[in-house]
Design a protein around this motif. Structure first.
Motif, mmCIF file in Angstrom:
data_model
loop_
_atom_site.group_PDB
_atom_site.id
_atom_site.type_symbol
_atom_site.label_atom_id
_atom_site.label_comp_id
_atom_site.label_asym_id
_atom_site.label_seq_id
_atom_site.Cartn_x
_atom_site.Cartn_y
_atom_site.Cartn_z
ATOM 1 N N VAL A 40 1.354 4.049 -3.037
ATOM 2 C CA VAL A 40 1.224 5.900 -2.936
ATOM 3 C C VAL A 40 2.561 6.681 -3.089
ATOM 4 O O VAL A 40 2.394 7.605 -3.500
ATOM 5 N N THR A 41 3.667 5.889 -2.456
ATOM 6 C CA THR A 41 4.750 7.052 -2.322
ATOM 7 C C THR A 41 6.018 6.469 -3.202
ATOM 8 O O THR A 41 7.106 6.891 -3.533
ATOM 9 N N LEU A 42 5.857 5.205 -4.009
ATOM 10 C CA LEU A 42 6.596 4.662 -4.595
ATOM 11 C C LEU A 42 7.971 4.296 -3.874
ATOM 12 O O LEU A 42 9.115 4.263 -4.564
ATOM 13 N N GLU A 68 10.019 2.635 10.181
ATOM 14 C CA GLU A 68 8.397 2.233 10.118
ATOM 15 C C GLU A 68 8.052 0.905 10.338
ATOM 16 O O GLU A 68 6.889 0.713 10.934
ATOM 17 N N VAL A 69 8.650 -0.085 10.020
ATOM 18 C CA VAL A 69 8.362 -1.547 10.175
ATOM 19 C C VAL A 69 8.370 -1.899 11.652
ATOM 20 O O VAL A 69 7.707 -2.560 12.221
ATOM 21 N N LEU A 125 -1.042 5.735 5.389
ATOM 22 C CA LEU A 125 -2.041 4.321 5.112
ATOM 23 C C LEU A 125 -3.535 5.253 5.054
ATOM 24 O O LEU A 125 -4.261 4.515 4.286
ATOM 25 N N SER A 126 -3.725 6.179 5.529
ATOM 26 C CA SER A 126 -5.106 6.844 5.356
ATOM 27 C C SER A 126 -5.096 7.273 3.762
ATOM 28 O O SER A 126 -6.274 7.013 3.158
ATOM 29 N N ASN A 127 -4.144 7.648 3.335
ATOM 30 C CA ASN A 127 -4.189 8.057 1.835
ATOM 31 C C ASN A 127 -4.399 6.753 0.981
ATOM 32 O O ASN A 127 -5.193 6.663 -0.143
ATOM 33 N N ALA A 128 -3.731 5.489 1.247
ATOM 34 C CA ALA A 128 -3.798 4.592 0.410
ATOM 35 C C ALA A 128 -5.163 3.860 0.493
ATOM 36 O O ALA A 128 -5.584 3.190 -0.293
ATOM 37 N N LEU A 141 0.772 -1.147 -0.120
ATOM 38 C CA LEU A 141 0.100 -0.061 -0.112
ATOM 39 C C LEU A 141 0.844 0.944 -0.037
ATOM 40 O O LEU A 141 0.727 2.156 -0.706
ATOM 41 N N ILE A 142 1.753 1.320 0.853
ATOM 42 C CA ILE A 142 2.738 2.449 0.855
ATOM 43 C C ILE A 142 3.621 2.441 -0.434
ATOM 44 O O ILE A 142 3.896 3.615 -0.901
#
Length: 449
Positions: A23-25, A32-33, A70-73, A19-20
């Motif tokens: 959105v961000t490539l 983040e993990v 994640l909200s954007n995705a 997902l990320i």
């Protein structure tokens, strides 16, 4: 529930990474993990910070940025308290889709080759110019481009180059600042200086000075740089991402950006301030700012442009697509050379074997691979009625629209800065055929008011 027991951490982390990436490539970072894993296990930010020897504030910043992505995705509000439920809904949706649709698996060797690809495409001579400029004393590098044009990737490469020269480097994303940090200038400058000090492991000295000094916040900020941050054998390079987050706060923006300009000017006569190298990323210049007092007409500006046909062909070959100029022309006729739109198309064709014809047919529809990206642009326009109306006028026109009483030049320039329109010879037109078709359909459906 049947899916409840099967939805594991491994599946969740893979889903989030995909997902990320969409959105961000960019893949999930190690930090983040760590935040995602700790949150998945029900740990508090304090516990995660202790486990990985980071400050709680830093963990909170990483978490906030992750939930926003994640909200954007996912197209819904995601937070630490509800991310597992949101991910499970998406996972169940994917499982149902897979079970009802035959998907031809990609050959293992081809899949491995695709995953190894570096998605960043150099745009000569931009990188070379940036590398040269960041090494100049007192450099102020401004990288300007619409959303998802590759600003952050270019910044990362520039900062990596600075590190290779032995520079101390700090990347500060203004997205990490909370609403309270934007409440006034003092609060924002304290967040700014302590965030940098934290990365340089000078937090204790800076906080102690800040608390005992009786100067105003701008002087305290300056003194912290002169006493603790700038002294050293190597220059200090600071990259400020998402500077546009400042623009709604006019007083803070004017004071802060004016302060940066003053520091840049002082580098011309001060060896100490010549140690500072600044990189600023932004989408547009806020028209209410005084350009003579802000850094937007100082230093060196880089305006990122679209990929040219040769660069698109080079990317296609990296994705093992047997393309020639004909396919490149077809794709660019729809999406131009927009980096995100081009790379997204190449990914889908290489990894899922979607044909170019299928992609072009569905691109401007609600089933488009670009639907999330286009929806974000649509929502952005809804916050500004006048900008929305101007864009509507341009989109519905059957030919390039000339500036007149019906088309305000200032509004058209703002749309140009956002990457939505192209300006040529006193005329405005949609920047890409994708925008023209998609937004015309959206407006024709009666949802443009």
């Amino acid at each position: 529930m049947y899916y409840q027991s099967q939805f594991t951490w491994e599946q969740a982390s893979e889903l989030v990474n995909n997902l990320i990436l969409e959105v961000t490539l960019k893949h999930l970072s190690d930090a983040e993990v760590q935040v995602l894993r700790g949150s998945w296990e029900g740990k508090t930010y304090h516990a995660i910070a202790s486990e990985y020897h980071l400050s709680r504030r830093r963990i909170e910043e990483i978490g906030e940025d992750l939930w926003n992505k994640l909200s954007n995705a996912l197209g819904e509000q995601v937070r630490k308290t509800n991310f597992r439920q949101a991910l499970q809904r998406q996972w169940e949706k994917s499982k149902r889709l897979i079970s009802s649709t035959f998907v031809k698996p990609s050959p293992p060797q081809k899949e491995a080759a695709i995953k190894a690809i570096d998605l960043y495409q150099e745009r000569f001579p931009i990188e070379t110019l940036c590398y040269q400029y960041i090494c100049q004393p007192g450099a102020l590098l401004r990288i300007k481009a619409p959303l998802q044009m590759g600003k952050t990737e270019l910044m990362s490469n520039v900062m990596h180059h600075a590190q290779q020269q032995g520079y101390r480097t700090v990347v500060l994303n203004l997205r990490y600042a909370s609403k309270e940090d934007f409440s006034n200038l003092d609060r924002f400058l304290q967040w700014f200086i302590t965030s940098i000090a934290l990365e340089l492991e000078l937090l204790q000295q800076v906080e102690e000075y800040w608390n005992i000094s009786h100067h105003n916040s701008k002087i305290k900020c300056r003194k912290c740089f002169e006493r603790y941050l700038l002294p050293g054998d190597q220059p200090l390079a600071i990259a400020l991402d998402e500077v546009g987050r400042l623009f709604p706060y006019q007083e803070i923006a004017s004071e802060f950006l004016g302060m940066l300009r003053t520091w840049h000017e002082e580098a011309k006569t001060s060896e100490l301030w010549a140690q500072l190298r600044l990189v600023k990323l932004h989408t547009e210049v806020y028209t209410h700012l005084n350009l003579n007092q802000s850094p937007f007409n100082a230093g060196y500006e880089i305006k990122l442009k679209d990929f040219n046909p040769q660069e698109v062909l080079s990317l296609a070959l990296k994705y093992r697509l047997q393309w020639d100029n004909s396919q490149v022309e077809q794709l660019m006729a729809m999406v131009g050379g927009h980096p995100y739109l081009v790379v997204k198309a190449l990914q889908m064709m290489a990894e899922q074997e979607m044909s170019l014809e299928q992609l072009l047919q569905t691109a401007p529809t609600v089933s488009s691979i670009y639907r999330n990206y286009l929806e974000r642009l649509w929502q952005q326009l809804q916050f500004n009625f006048q900008l929305n109306q101007t864009f509507k006028t341009i989109i519905l026109a059957d030919a390039p629209l000339e500036f007149n009483s019906q088309l305000n030049l200032d509004e058209a320039v703002k749309l140009y800065d956002l990457g939505l329109v192209e300006l040529q010879n006193n005329h405005a037109m949609p920047r890409y055929e994708l925008y023209r078709q998609y937004f015309r359909k959206r407006l024709s459906a009666g949802s443009g008011n």
